[in-house]
Design an enzyme around this catalytic site. Structure first.
Site, PDB file in Angstrom:
ATOM      1  N   ASP A 264      48.985  41.007  46.770  1.00 34.28           N
ATOM      2  CA  ASP A 264      47.656  41.109  47.373  1.00 34.28           C
ATOM      3  C   ASP A 264      47.628  42.383  48.230  1.00 34.28           C
ATOM      4  O   ASP A 264      48.675  42.980  48.555  1.00 34.28           O
ATOM      5  CB  ASP A 264      47.311  39.855  48.199  1.00 34.28           C
ATOM      6  CG  ASP A 264      45.806  39.746  48.453  1.00 34.28           C
ATOM      7  OD1 ASP A 264      45.055  40.696  48.121  1.00 34.28           O
ATOM      8  OD2 ASP A 264      45.356  38.707  48.969  1.00 34.28           O
TER       9      ASP A 264
HETATM   10  C1  NOJ Z   1      42.466  40.693  49.532  1.00 36.06           C
HETATM   11  C2  NOJ Z   1      42.129  39.303  49.122  1.00 36.06           C
HETATM   12  O1  NOJ Z   1      43.002  38.395  49.738  1.00 36.06           O
HETATM   13  C3  NOJ Z   1      42.188  39.063  47.615  1.00 36.06           C
HETATM   14  O2  NOJ Z   1      41.638  37.813  47.332  1.00 36.06           O
HETATM   15  C4  NOJ Z   1      41.475  40.147  46.877  1.00 36.06           C
HETATM   16  O3  NOJ Z   1      41.544  39.907  45.492  1.00 36.06           O
HETATM   17  C5  NOJ Z   1      42.090  41.487  47.226  1.00 36.06           C
HETATM   18  N1  NOJ Z   1      41.944  41.710  48.662  1.00 36.06           N
HETATM   19  C6  NOJ Z   1      41.475  42.638  46.463  1.00 36.06           C
HETATM   20  O4  NOJ Z   1      40.215  42.903  46.910  1.00 36.06           O
END
Ligand code: NOJ
Length: 738
Positions: A264
């Site tokens: 993530d």
């Molecule tokens: C952080 C988030 O936790 C996740 O759900 C998301 O897909 C990513 N950012 C990318 O934007």
């Protein structure tokens, strides 16, 4: 491309080219405008050369934009390896469906599969190759803002939705992904952040992890999800992005996942902040050893992979394996043949927000809303008989799509006011906002929201708004309150400790109640709110979530009876925030509270609140009057299977959907077992006065669990079985497993 040619590419890649495939950068890095690229590149220490070799792009969508970036890119690329475009399309691209917590409330995975198929078709036309969905984190704590993205608190229900979403998104035909690739997230157990506080620690037994939290991800993987995203949290002291136990042992070895793992946002670098790596180099090593393939939005892999190999700390074979997985994904998506996958502005015009898509969004929203209260059959409202006043900050507001619908367009949304005005004549309907959204705007954080949105109404205007609403309320028979959370009060980083309606709204309700009219609350929220006060005050409550593009229309159609509400909660609504985490399938204690009216002290209970939630899992009302009876098991003993039947009768003149839910309780186990667990459910349509039988087949495997020895199996013995229209009010029977 055949595998031999793909292997040849892998062999021919230089060291830097390989590392490039493992880097994901956001769109601004690829922009031609220097002003946009200088900042982020400097901050992360990414050079132009690294940008030129990066393998994937984060959150760029739209056919013309993605085509432009890809085209320029391929001109420079030595091997013509196309970029992968990955984006957050969580519950709809341009046609926005209800938030996943609303999707969970449909209890209709087949319908949701269709919704995700549409989402994939729209995203594909816009040049997106991979979506960061489904999000299947099991949620039990409504303080956590990201409950919005989950289908709820139950492993069986979550797994059913996970399968449906992956199947719909990828839409595999004759072995080919005709939709877009799905990336299930956030692996693992992110929903159990302590105290419901965003990004916080997760700590639980492995038994609980496996039994409750992992089935959703595993169902997605089994359904063929091509990617998995790691979560921000720790598990048992190790942040997931660096966890060999979770990524390598469980995901890759036990589940046989051979697709791409992506960290993530900045999670590799955050291993340093967690205090498990001294610096970016150590962080990179941990993530690579755990088999995390792509580094989202940090400079760690870009800068540290080469020195790690040179110093002999990292096996270069691990890099080859990761690159191979990325190349295979690109090939599976057919990017070498068509790097745009048919995306074009013309295609967008054809497939985005079509009448059929809107119609599906309408049907999904119709099944997602949950009627929580309906005293004396207040709803549905008769048309043009009573004078109706609509009040509240969501009354005439197009912001019904929620925080994660980043490609949705609020201007596509029909407001509740507009939708109601299509049902009743102007002389019988008026609107007055009455109050603003929250009074605590400064708590919303700096992300998003223009300055104007973040400022309160001046006092004089507030007073004026209230006076107007009161004046109009006097003339009305029925007052509909369209209220709830500001979009920014839920979603990522939207944790809250007070999950009641914002104070200004509560104060406003108090003022209006004094008018003594019929009161109906329509709640817009990204989480279960504490509605205990409103449950007393209101004649009816409709939980509408953030219902998406067609939400306004559906709300009005439910209020006026054109839709019979059929949503059933997939997450308990607490009585008070102090009960959290709360969920229907807890363990029995040594001193159980057998009756909420029990007067004694030394039992497992609160002194100042019931144990039970305000509205339990599986709960929801409808305009029909449906009854279950005659629960029958075909045997008292079960070896492989048990057939269960129950009679269901619609005692009303209204047809509608009902969800029949089957739960079991393993009475004595080698470890304690939940008081009840959902095993089967069926959503059926019942015609007026229809009386029919519902059948379930329970198998031995349905009763498997992690025993004392952590074997996933059954233990013979006695079981209780419950069937009901929610998790609380059930018929019961029992059987013995041989
Ligand atoms: C952080 C988030 O936790 C996740 O759900 C998301 O897909 C990513 N950012 C990318 O934007």
């Amino acid at each position: 491309m055949n595998e031999t040619d793909l292997k040849k590419i892998l062999r021919d890649l230089t060291w830097q080219e390989k590392v490039g495939q493992l880097i994901q950068l956001s769109g601004d890095f690829f922009s031609s405008e220097d002003a946009l690229t200088v900042g982020p590149k400097q901050k992360l220490g990414i050079t132009q050369e690294m940008v030129d070799l990066a393998g994937s792009v984060l959150n760029v969508a739209g056919a013309s934009k993605t085509r432009e970036i890809q085209e320029k890119w391929l001109q420079k690329s030595r091997h013509k390896i196309p970029l992968l475009f990955m984006a957050d399309i969580v519950y709809g691209y341009r046609t926005v469906f209800p938030i996943p917590l609303g999707l969970g409330a449909t209890w209709n995975p087949e319908l949701i599969e269709q919704a995700y198929k549409v989402t994939a078709a729209e995203s594909k036309a816009a040049g997106v190759h991979v979506t960061f969905a489904p999000m299947v984190d099991l949620v039990r704590d409504a303080r956590w803002g990201r409950c919005l993205e989950s289908t709820g608190e139950d492993a069986t229900l979550n797994a059913a939705f996970a399968r449906a979403m992956v199947t719909g998104l990828q839409h595999v035909e004759t072995g080919k992904i005709t939709g877009i690739a799905s990336c299930v997230k956030h692996f693992a157990a992110y929903g159990a952040a302590e105290g419901g506080r965003e990004y916080n620690t997760v700590d639980m037994s492995e038994r609980r992890l496996r039994e409750d939290y992992l089935p959703g991800y595993q169902a997605a993987v089994d359904a063929g999800s091509e990617l998995v995203m790691t979560s921000f949290n720790t598990y048992d002291g190790t942040p997931v992005t660096g966890s060999e136990f979770l990524l390598k042992q469980i995901l890759r070895e036990e589940w046989g996942f051979d697709g791409v793992i992506i960290s993530d946002y900045a999670a590799v670098q955050e291993l340093v902040a967690h205090g498990i790596a001294a610096d970016e180099k150590e962080a990179t090593l941990l993530a690579m050893k755990a088999t995390n393939d792509i580094d989202m939005k940090t400079g760690c892999y870009a800068k540290q992979l080469e020195p790690l190999v040179q110093e002999g700390k990292l096996d270069p074979g691990l890099i080859d394996e990761a690159v191979w997985r990325v190349l295979k994904l690109k090939n599976k998506l057919g990017l070498f043949e068509d790097p745009y996958r048919g995306a074009s502005s013309e295609r967008e015009r054809k497939v985005l927000l079509t009448e059929e898509n809107r119609d599906l969004a309408y049907q999904v929203a119709a099944q997602s809303m949950v009627l929580l209260e309906n005293k004396n059959n207040t709803l549905p409202l008769a048309k043009n008989e009573q004078k109706i006043l609509l009040v509240g900050p969501y009354g005439d507001n197009q912001n019904l799509i929620g925080l994660w619908a980043i490609h949705g367009n609020t201007s596509d949304v029909i407001t509740i006011k507009e939708a109601i005005s299509q049902h009743v004549s102007a002389s019988k309907f008026s609107y007055s906002a009455g109050c603003e959204m929250p009074s605590d705007y400064h708590f919303l954080g700096e992300f998003g929201g223009s300055k104007e949105q973040l400022e309160r109404m001046p006092l004089a205007e507030r007073k004026q708004a209230l006076a107007e609403a009161l004046e109009q309320g006097k003339q009305a028979d029925v007052i509909i309150y369209a209220m709830g959370e500001h979009t920014m009060q839920s979603g990522e980083a939207g944790s809250r400790t007070d999950i009641t309606l914002p104070d200004v709204q509560k104060e406003f309700i108090q003022e209006m109640l004094a008018l003594g009219k019929t009161n109906i609350l329509v709640t817009i929220s990204g989480r279960p709110l504490v509605l205990t006060e409103e449950a007393n005050q209101m004649d009816a409550i409709l939980q509408a979530w953030f219902p998406g593009t067609e939400g306004g229309r559906v709300i009005a159609d439910i209020l006026f009876g054109e839709i019979n509400p059929s949503g059933r909660l997939s997450m308990s609504f607490p009585y008070t925030v102090g009960q959290l985490p709360i969920y229907y399938n807890g363990f029995q204690t040594g001193r159980p509270l057998n009756s909420e009216t029990h007067k004694g002290r030394f039992v497992s209970k609160y002194l100042d609140s019931p144990n039970a939630p305000l509205y339990p899992f599986g709960y929801g009302l409808s305009y029909s009057n449906v009854e279950l009876s005659s629960l029958t098991l075909d045997a008292e003993e079960m070896v492989d299977q048990l057939h269960v039947s129950v009679q269901i009768k619609n005692n009303s003149s209204r047809g509608g959907f009902e969800t029949v839910q089957l739960y079991v309780q393993d009475i004595v186990g080698s470890v304690v077992r939940p008081t009840r667990e959902l095993k089967k459910f069926k959503k059926v349509y019942l015609k007026a006065q229809e009386n029919t039988a519902i059948h379930f087949t329970l198998t031995r495997e349905d009763l498997f669990y992690y025993t004392k020895k952590m074997d996933f199996t059954v233990e013979p013995g006695d079981f209780n079985l419950f069937v009901g229209l929610n998790s609380r009010d059930t018929l019961s029977a029992s059987f013995t497993l041989k």
